[in-house]
Design an enzyme around this catalytic site. Structure first.
Site, PDB file in Angstrom:
ATOM      1  N   ASN A 171       0.862  -1.185   0.000  1.00 10.79           N
ATOM      2  CA  ASN A 171       0.000   0.000   0.000  1.00 10.79           C
ATOM      3  C   ASN A 171       0.901   1.239   0.000  1.00 10.79           C
ATOM      4  O   ASN A 171       1.474   1.587   1.026  1.00 10.79           O
ATOM      5  CB  ASN A 171      -0.900  -0.011   1.245  1.00 10.79           C
ATOM      6  CG  ASN A 171      -1.751   1.245   1.325  1.00 10.79           C
ATOM      7  OD1 ASN A 171      -1.905   1.963   0.339  1.00 10.79           O
ATOM      8  ND2 ASN A 171      -2.307   1.507   2.498  1.00 10.79           N
ATOM      9  N   LYS A 219      -0.008   4.221  -0.367  1.00  9.78           N
ATOM     10  CA  LYS A 219      -0.724   5.411   0.140  1.00  9.78           C
ATOM     11  C   LYS A 219      -0.523   6.565  -0.842  1.00  9.78           C
ATOM     12  O   LYS A 219      -0.444   6.339  -2.044  1.00  9.78           O
ATOM     13  CB  LYS A 219      -0.262   5.757   1.553  1.00  9.78           C
ATOM     14  CG  LYS A 219      -0.217   4.547   2.473  1.00  9.78           C
ATOM     15  CD  LYS A 219      -0.053   4.893   3.909  1.00  9.78           C
ATOM     16  CE  LYS A 219       0.142   3.610   4.712  1.00  9.78           C
ATOM     17  NZ  LYS A 219      -0.113   3.772   6.115  1.00  9.78           N
ATOM     18  N   HIS A 261      -9.675   1.250   4.673  1.00 10.50           N
ATOM     19  CA  HIS A 261      -8.397   1.439   5.390  1.00 10.50           C
ATOM     20  C   HIS A 261      -8.640   2.428   6.530  1.00 10.50           C
ATOM     21  O   HIS A 261      -9.436   3.362   6.396  1.00 10.50           O
ATOM     22  CB  HIS A 261      -7.337   1.977   4.421  1.00 10.50           C
ATOM     23  CG  HIS A 261      -5.963   1.961   4.990  1.00 10.50           C
ATOM     24  ND1 HIS A 261      -5.520   2.920   5.869  1.00 10.50           N
ATOM     25  CD2 HIS A 261      -4.937   1.087   4.839  1.00 10.50           C
ATOM     26  CE1 HIS A 261      -4.278   2.629   6.226  1.00 10.50           C
ATOM     27  NE2 HIS A 261      -3.903   1.530   5.613  1.00 10.50           N
ATOM     28  N   GLU A 288      -7.079   4.860   7.549  1.00  9.50           N
ATOM     29  CA  GLU A 288      -6.867   6.275   7.197  1.00  9.50           C
ATOM     30  C   GLU A 288      -8.104   6.839   6.496  1.00  9.50           C
ATOM     31  O   GLU A 288      -8.419   8.027   6.632  1.00  9.50           O
ATOM     32  CB  GLU A 288      -5.603   6.421   6.335  1.00  9.50           C
ATOM     33  CG  GLU A 288      -4.347   6.234   7.190  1.00  9.50           C
ATOM     34  CD  GLU A 288      -3.130   5.705   6.458  1.00  9.50           C
ATOM     35  OE1 GLU A 288      -3.110   5.708   5.220  1.00  9.50           O
ATOM     36  OE2 GLU A 288      -2.190   5.256   7.148  1.00  9.50           O
ATOM     37  N   GLU A 313      -5.789  -4.762  10.807  1.00 10.76           N
ATOM     38  CA  GLU A 313      -4.746  -3.752  10.993  1.00 10.76           C
ATOM     39  C   GLU A 313      -5.050  -2.941  12.257  1.00 10.76           C
ATOM     40  O   GLU A 313      -5.877  -2.023  12.219  1.00 10.76           O
ATOM     41  CB  GLU A 313      -4.733  -2.786   9.807  1.00 10.76           C
ATOM     42  CG  GLU A 313      -4.422  -3.430   8.488  1.00 10.76           C
ATOM     43  CD  GLU A 313      -3.830  -2.402   7.535  1.00 10.76           C
ATOM     44  OE1 GLU A 313      -2.657  -2.546   7.188  1.00 10.76           O
ATOM     45  OE2 GLU A 313      -4.535  -1.444   7.163  1.00 10.76           O
ATOM     46  N   GLY A 360       2.005   2.597  10.612  1.00 12.32           N
ATOM     47  CA  GLY A 360       2.945   3.699  10.418  1.00 12.32           C
ATOM     48  C   GLY A 360       3.640   4.153  11.697  1.00 12.32           C
ATOM     49  O   GLY A 360       4.261   5.207  11.724  1.00 12.32           O
ATOM     50  N   SER A 377       2.985  -1.876  10.510  1.00 11.47           N
ATOM     51  CA  SER A 377       4.441  -1.824  10.680  1.00 11.47           C
ATOM     52  C   SER A 377       5.129  -3.147  10.374  1.00 11.47           C
ATOM     53  O   SER A 377       6.094  -3.530  11.056  1.00 11.47           O
ATOM     54  CB  SER A 377       4.803  -1.322  12.080  1.00 11.47           C
ATOM     55  OG  SER A 377       4.333   0.004  12.244  1.00 11.47           O
TER      56      SER A 377
END
Ligand code: PEP
Length: 236
Positions: free
Chosen positions: A8, A10, A86, A88, A155, A161, A194
């Site tokens: 990904n 991003k 996701h 985010e 996740e 991150g 991560s």
């Protein structure tokens, strides 16, 4: 069993970055390596990698939704996959599980495989209610009554991150709970948060971990080469 490795990217990358990356990375693997670059670069990446996925799609099929991309457009760009929900997107775009479900249904309708993301915040993990929360989010995000294939990515939000990863015990426990809650046997469950060249092999070797969703480390070709190599060692 084949492992699924999803990169990904991003909102990262550029034309020169893509050329440099694929000069140093060969997507040939016995495993399923799926690149999810920003949508404007899908076709550039498709030139180098056979399996690509979008990072999102609209819950609607077409219409007056400026800036959005429909599932059929994602498919037309060469994708077989699309990441949906996701954290985010859930956090910065206020996407609810209901929207995530609609997006997954749009994806399935046009023949894309959605990769549906779920995961708990740090507060929920600390409260001891992570499994309960994630299973509720899962049941609200799943496409209604379908026998078509979708993937799930667990996740933990606090691990994305941040350099923090869930413990092996927590990953095994959560993946087992998700496996038991899924209506279809054999639905792939990926871990994300991560994942890097130092922990990929151990994570990929855990029971009920069918692959990994990799953010930061998928932007560094040396690291991603290692992760793909480890995925081959972890094939069972
Ligand atoms: C992600 O993008 O889904 C992700 C897990 O990112 P990172 O690997 O950087 O934590």
């Amino acid at each position: 069993m084949t492992k699924i490795i999803v990169a990904n990217w991003k909102m990262n990358g550029s034309g020169p970055f893509i050329i440099e990356f694929f000069k140093n990375f060969s997507p040939n693997s016995q495993n399923r390596i799926i690149f999810c670059p920003p949508s404007l670069y899908l076709k550039d990446v498709f030139f180098h990698a056979p399996m690509i996925g979008g990072q999102d799609c609209s819950p609607y099929s077409s219409g007056a939704y400026t800036g959005d991309t429909s599932a059929v457009m994602v498919k037309d760009a060469g994708c077989q996959y699309v990441i949906i929900g996701h954290s985010e997107r859930r956090q910065y775009h206020k996407e609810t599980s209901e929207t995530v479900r609609q997006k997954a249904e749009q994806a399935l309708k046009v023949g894309l495989t959605p990769l549906i993301c779920i995961g708990e915040s740090k507060e929920i993990r600390d409260s001891g209610k992570a499994i309960e929360f994630v299973l509720e989010q899962l049941s609200q995000s799943l496409p209604a009554g379908t026998d078509k294939t979708y993937y799930i990515a667990y996740e933990p939000v606090w691990a994305i991150g941040t350099g923090l990863t869930a413990t092996e015990h927590d990953i095994v426990q959560m993946h087992q709970a998700i496996r038991q809650a899924l209506p279809t046997q054999g639905t792939p469950i990926l871990y994300g948060g991560s994942v890097n060249k130092d922990n990929a092999h151990a994570i990929l070797s855990l029971p009920n971990v069918d692959g990994v969703l990799v953010g930061g480390a998928s932007l560094k070709y040396e690291d991603f080469n290692h992760i793909v190599a480890f995925s081959e060692q972890a094939m069972i």
